[in-house]
Motif scaffolding. Structure first.
Motif, PDB file in Angstrom:
ATOM      1  N   ARG A  26       0.967  -4.944  -4.529  1.00 18.77           N
ATOM      2  CA  ARG A  26       2.360  -5.156  -4.100  1.00 18.77           C
ATOM      3  C   ARG A  26       2.474  -5.347  -2.597  1.00 18.77           C
ATOM      4  O   ARG A  26       3.171  -6.260  -2.152  1.00 18.77           O
ATOM      5  CB  ARG A  26       3.274  -4.046  -4.604  1.00 18.77           C
ATOM      6  CG  ARG A  26       3.563  -4.182  -6.093  1.00 18.77           C
ATOM      7  CD  ARG A  26       4.573  -3.162  -6.576  1.00 18.77           C
ATOM      8  NE  ARG A  26       4.048  -1.824  -6.325  1.00 18.77           N
ATOM      9  CZ  ARG A  26       4.790  -0.753  -6.116  1.00 18.77           C
ATOM     10  NH1 ARG A  26       6.091  -0.835  -6.116  1.00 18.77           N
ATOM     11  NH2 ARG A  26       4.243   0.417  -5.923  1.00 18.77           N
ATOM     12  N   PRO A  27       1.812  -4.515  -1.778  1.00 20.95           N
ATOM     13  CA  PRO A  27       1.877  -4.774  -0.329  1.00 20.95           C
ATOM     14  C   PRO A  27       1.308  -6.147   0.058  1.00 20.95           C
ATOM     15  O   PRO A  27       1.831  -6.817   0.943  1.00 20.95           O
ATOM     16  CB  PRO A  27       1.032  -3.649   0.280  1.00 20.95           C
ATOM     17  CG  PRO A  27       1.103  -2.546  -0.729  1.00 20.95           C
ATOM     18  CD  PRO A  27       1.143  -3.237  -2.067  1.00 20.95           C
ATOM     19  N   PHE A  28       0.236  -6.577  -0.627  1.00 19.01           N
ATOM     20  CA  PHE A  28      -0.327  -7.897  -0.383  1.00 19.01           C
ATOM     21  C   PHE A  28       0.699  -8.989  -0.673  1.00 19.01           C
ATOM     22  O   PHE A  28       0.893  -9.926   0.116  1.00 19.01           O
ATOM     23  CB  PHE A  28      -1.584  -8.112  -1.235  1.00 19.01           C
ATOM     24  CG  PHE A  28      -2.065  -9.531  -1.254  1.00 19.01           C
ATOM     25  CD1 PHE A  28      -2.750 -10.052  -0.171  1.00 19.01           C
ATOM     26  CD2 PHE A  28      -1.819 -10.346  -2.353  1.00 19.01           C
ATOM     27  CE1 PHE A  28      -3.190 -11.375  -0.181  1.00 19.01           C
ATOM     28  CE2 PHE A  28      -2.248 -11.656  -2.369  1.00 19.01           C
ATOM     29  CZ  PHE A  28      -2.938 -12.179  -1.279  1.00 19.01           C
ATOM     30  N   VAL A  29       1.396  -8.874  -1.807  1.00 19.54           N
ATOM     31  CA  VAL A  29       2.416  -9.857  -2.189  1.00 19.54           C
ATOM     32  C   VAL A  29       3.542  -9.847  -1.160  1.00 19.54           C
ATOM     33  O   VAL A  29       4.043 -10.906  -0.764  1.00 19.54           O
ATOM     34  CB  VAL A  29       2.946  -9.579  -3.619  1.00 19.54           C
ATOM     35  CG1 VAL A  29       4.159 -10.438  -3.927  1.00 19.54           C
ATOM     36  CG2 VAL A  29       1.847  -9.826  -4.638  1.00 19.54           C
ATOM     37  N   PHE A  30       3.943  -8.670  -0.707  1.00 14.11           N
ATOM     38  CA  PHE A  30       5.008  -8.550   0.295  1.00 14.11           C
ATOM     39  C   PHE A  30       4.632  -9.300   1.575  1.00 14.11           C
ATOM     40  O   PHE A  30       5.416 -10.088   2.092  1.00 14.11           O
ATOM     41  CB  PHE A  30       5.288  -7.074   0.597  1.00 14.11           C
ATOM     42  CG  PHE A  30       6.233  -6.881   1.746  1.00 14.11           C
ATOM     43  CD1 PHE A  30       7.593  -7.020   1.571  1.00 14.11           C
ATOM     44  CD2 PHE A  30       5.754  -6.571   3.013  1.00 14.11           C
ATOM     45  CE1 PHE A  30       8.473  -6.854   2.635  1.00 14.11           C
ATOM     46  CE2 PHE A  30       6.611  -6.403   4.077  1.00 14.11           C
ATOM     47  CZ  PHE A  30       7.981  -6.548   3.896  1.00 14.11           C
ATOM     48  N   VAL A  31       3.428  -9.053   2.079  1.00 16.37           N
ATOM     49  CA  VAL A  31       2.988  -9.696   3.327  1.00 16.37           C
ATOM     50  C   VAL A  31       2.902 -11.215   3.146  1.00 16.37           C
ATOM     51  O   VAL A  31       3.332 -11.985   4.012  1.00 16.37           O
ATOM     52  CB  VAL A  31       1.629  -9.107   3.786  1.00 16.37           C
ATOM     53  CG1 VAL A  31       1.029  -9.921   4.912  1.00 16.37           C
ATOM     54  CG2 VAL A  31       1.810  -7.662   4.206  1.00 16.37           C
ATOM     55  N   LEU A  32       2.371 -11.662   2.015  1.00 17.53           N
ATOM     56  CA  LEU A  32       2.264 -13.086   1.736  1.00 17.53           C
ATOM     57  C   LEU A  32       3.643 -13.741   1.674  1.00 17.53           C
ATOM     58  O   LEU A  32       3.871 -14.793   2.283  1.00 17.53           O
ATOM     59  CB  LEU A  32       1.504 -13.310   0.424  1.00 17.53           C
ATOM     60  CG  LEU A  32       1.279 -14.752   0.000  1.00 17.53           C
ATOM     61  CD1 LEU A  32       0.471 -15.509   1.049  1.00 17.53           C
ATOM     62  CD2 LEU A  32       0.579 -14.788  -1.350  1.00 17.53           C
TER      63      LEU A  32
END
Length: 65
Positions: A26-32
């Motif tokens: 989820r944090p990866f998706v947020f940053v992307l």
């Protein structure tokens, strides 16, 4: 003034399946999404991750790939 349909604002719901718990997905998706200027939500459920993203069509296309 004409509106370029390719740059119109859209929203899409994406379903991501597989191992997504405990790996920082989820944090990866947020940053992307943020890097593409997109907004929306990301949540885990029993079937994986559901992401609802909104923004320009070109950014959504880059986000999906």
């Amino acid at each position: 003034m004409s509106v370029n349909s390719k740059s119109s604002i859209r929203a899409e719901k994406l379903r991501i399946k597989g191992t997504v718990q405990g790996v920082g997905f989820r944090p990866f998706v947020f940053v992307l999404a943020k890097s593409e200027g997109l907004t929306g939500t990301v949540l885990n459920d029993g079937r994986g991750v559901e992401a609802v993203v909104e923004g320009p069509s070109e950014a959504l296309e880059r986000f999906r790939t």
